[in-house]
Design a protein around this motif. Structure first.
Motif, PDB file in Angstrom:
ATOM      1  N   ASN A   1      21.007  32.289 -15.979  1.00 55.03           N
ATOM      2  CA  ASN A   1      20.117  32.939 -15.007  1.00 55.03           C
ATOM      3  C   ASN A   1      20.848  33.594 -13.833  1.00 55.03           C
ATOM      4  N   GLY A   2      22.190  33.461 -13.808  1.00 55.98           N
ATOM      5  CA  GLY A   2      22.959  34.119 -12.745  1.00 55.98           C
ATOM      6  C   GLY A   2      22.952  33.387 -11.414  1.00 55.98           C
TER       7      GLY A   2
ATOM      8  N   LEU B   1      37.012  39.201 -19.553  1.00 51.94           N
ATOM      9  CA  LEU B   1      36.759  37.980 -20.322  1.00 51.94           C
ATOM     10  C   LEU B   1      35.635  37.171 -19.671  1.00 51.94           C
ATOM     11  N   VAL B   2      35.711  37.001 -18.347  1.00 50.67           N
ATOM     12  CA  VAL B   2      34.689  36.245 -17.614  1.00 50.67           C
ATOM     13  C   VAL B   2      33.317  36.906 -17.809  1.00 50.67           C
ATOM     14  N   SER B   3      33.286  38.246 -17.753  1.00 46.46           N
ATOM     15  CA  SER B   3      32.024  38.992 -17.937  1.00 46.46           C
ATOM     16  C   SER B   3      31.446  38.795 -19.332  1.00 46.46           C
TER      17      SER B   3
ATOM     18  N   ASN C   1      28.034  40.229  -9.645  1.00 48.77           N
ATOM     19  CA  ASN C   1      27.261  39.725  -8.518  1.00 48.77           C
ATOM     20  C   ASN C   1      27.941  38.494  -7.904  1.00 48.77           C
ATOM     21  N   ALA C   2      28.431  37.590  -8.780  1.00 47.58           N
ATOM     22  CA  ALA C   2      29.119  36.384  -8.290  1.00 47.58           C
ATOM     23  C   ALA C   2      30.372  36.757  -7.493  1.00 47.58           C
TER      24      ALA C   2
ATOM     25  N   ALA D   1      31.304  35.915  -3.691  1.00 46.36           N
ATOM     26  CA  ALA D   1      32.578  35.248  -3.342  1.00 46.36           C
ATOM     27  C   ALA D   1      33.307  36.007  -2.224  1.00 46.36           C
ATOM     28  N   VAL D   2      33.267  37.340  -2.284  1.00 49.22           N
ATOM     29  CA  VAL D   2      33.905  38.148  -1.227  1.00 49.22           C
ATOM     30  C   VAL D   2      33.154  37.943   0.093  1.00 49.22           C
TER      31      VAL D   2
END
Length: 342
Positions: free
Chosen positions: A36-37, A308-310, A320-321, A325-326
């Motif tokens: 769900n993000g 890879l993470v995507s 978005n994550a 984080a930034v």
């Protein structure tokens, strides 16, 4: 078409971690639900609350070779730096050199006050050299361990005070050109706590090559040629993972290197115990055969690792994550904070 620029994000330079934290597991942890993000903010030692009894945690036990050699040219005394890339045969290595103009075929260089002598025996088309090394007594690796420096990534400019902070606490198989950094957050105590909760911990080996830092140059990412890395999956690890998969339990890779190993050695019949080389390129659209969740650090914009993470978390969720984080001022890259994608 997936474009390299799709994976760009704006990162202020001050968020690139230059030094490791004093306490490994006190780094921050961004947890991302891939379904769900949703994100939540924790500290790394809180990972235990996200792990369930029966989960399998797979670590990469590769150890970084202190492969930067600083020395001088025999006769002239001019400064020279070698970076060991790949062992071709006993005491013969492919290397990067600086400055290149001094490193002609036949030139000899001294390192560690003569403990090690390197002679250039070939210049490759790409400018890399092949060098033969001479040393007395102990093995080449013992000499390197004594006189070599850590090959820190180019974005780290501070000196590393303690070499062991660029090694995981469970590293044992010498051979990487860079640390499998997701594992840097674990302490022996945290690993014991995890095992006590009924989580199985097993190991693979993938020796990280310098190609891991190689930028993607092509705008169409499908034109990118992946670097090759060597890995080993022990029988014990294959047995643990295959049993977990059959029983519907989660397999969690610690780091993109463990992920690439498990995915390279898996097919429709499960995970195979083997030693091989992989050039696997994982990007959105990839169907994962083995892993269910991933512990990882924050990766460079437009890198194969953010791709890879995507692939695991979903493109929108990932980008978005990273934005979050930034905004929350997480620390990025090798000595930075961690993410748990579950």
């Amino acid at each position: 078409m997936l474009k390299k620029s799709d994976f760009y994000y704006d990162l202020p330079e001050e968020l690139i971690a230059q030094t490791p934290l004093t306490q490994r597991d006190s780094s921050r942890l961004l947890c991302l639900d891939k379904n769900n993000g949703e994100t939540s903010h924790e500290h790394f030692h809180d990972i235990i609350n996200y792990l369930k009894s029966g989960d399998v945690l797979v670590l990469n036990n590769s150890r970084v070779l202190p492969s930067r050699l600083i020395g001088t040219k025999e006769n002239s005394g001019g400064a020279m730096e070698f970076l060991l890339l790949e062992e071709k045969e006993k005491d013969v290595w492919e290397i990067l050199v600086r400055p290149g103009k001094k490193a002609k075929v036949g030139a000899r260089f001294s390192f560690g006050d003569g403990l090690l002598i390197g002679e250039i025996i070939e210049i490759k088309e790409d400018g890399n050299r092949i060098a033969k090394f001479y040393h007395n007594g102990s093995s080449f690796y013992e000499v390197i361990d004594k006189i070599g420096q850590m090959p820190l990534p180019p974005y780290i400019t501070e000196k590393l005070e303690n070499r062991e902070r660029y090694q995981t606490v469970y590293s044992k198989e010498l051979g990487s050109a860079a640390a499998p950094t997701a594992g840097l957050h674990f302490t022996p105590e945290l690993l014991e706590e995890i095992k006590a909760k009924g989580i199985e911990v097993c190991e693979v080996t993938l020796h990280v090559g310098l190609g891991t830092f190689r930028p993607v140059k092509e705008e169409n990412i499908l034109d990118h040629k992946m670097h090759c890395e060597h890995y080993t999956v022990p029988q014990a690890t294959a047995d643990i993972v295959n049993k977990a998969k059959k029983e519907g339990r989660r397999v969690i890779a610690v780091g993109t290197t463990s992920c690439r190993t498990l995915e390279s050695a898996s097919d429709e019949n499960g995970l195979h115990a083997k030693s091989d080389a992989t050039e696997i390129f994982i990007y959105p659209g990839y169907k994962f055969k083995c892993i269910d969740a991933l512990i990882t650090n924050f990766h460079l914009p437009e890198s194969t690792l953010i791709m890879l993470v995507s692939a695991l978390a979903g493109y929108e969720n990932t980008m978005n994550a990273y934005k979050i984080a930034v905004a929350e001022k997480y620390r990025f890259f090798s000595f930075g904070d961690a993410m748990f994608i579950h």
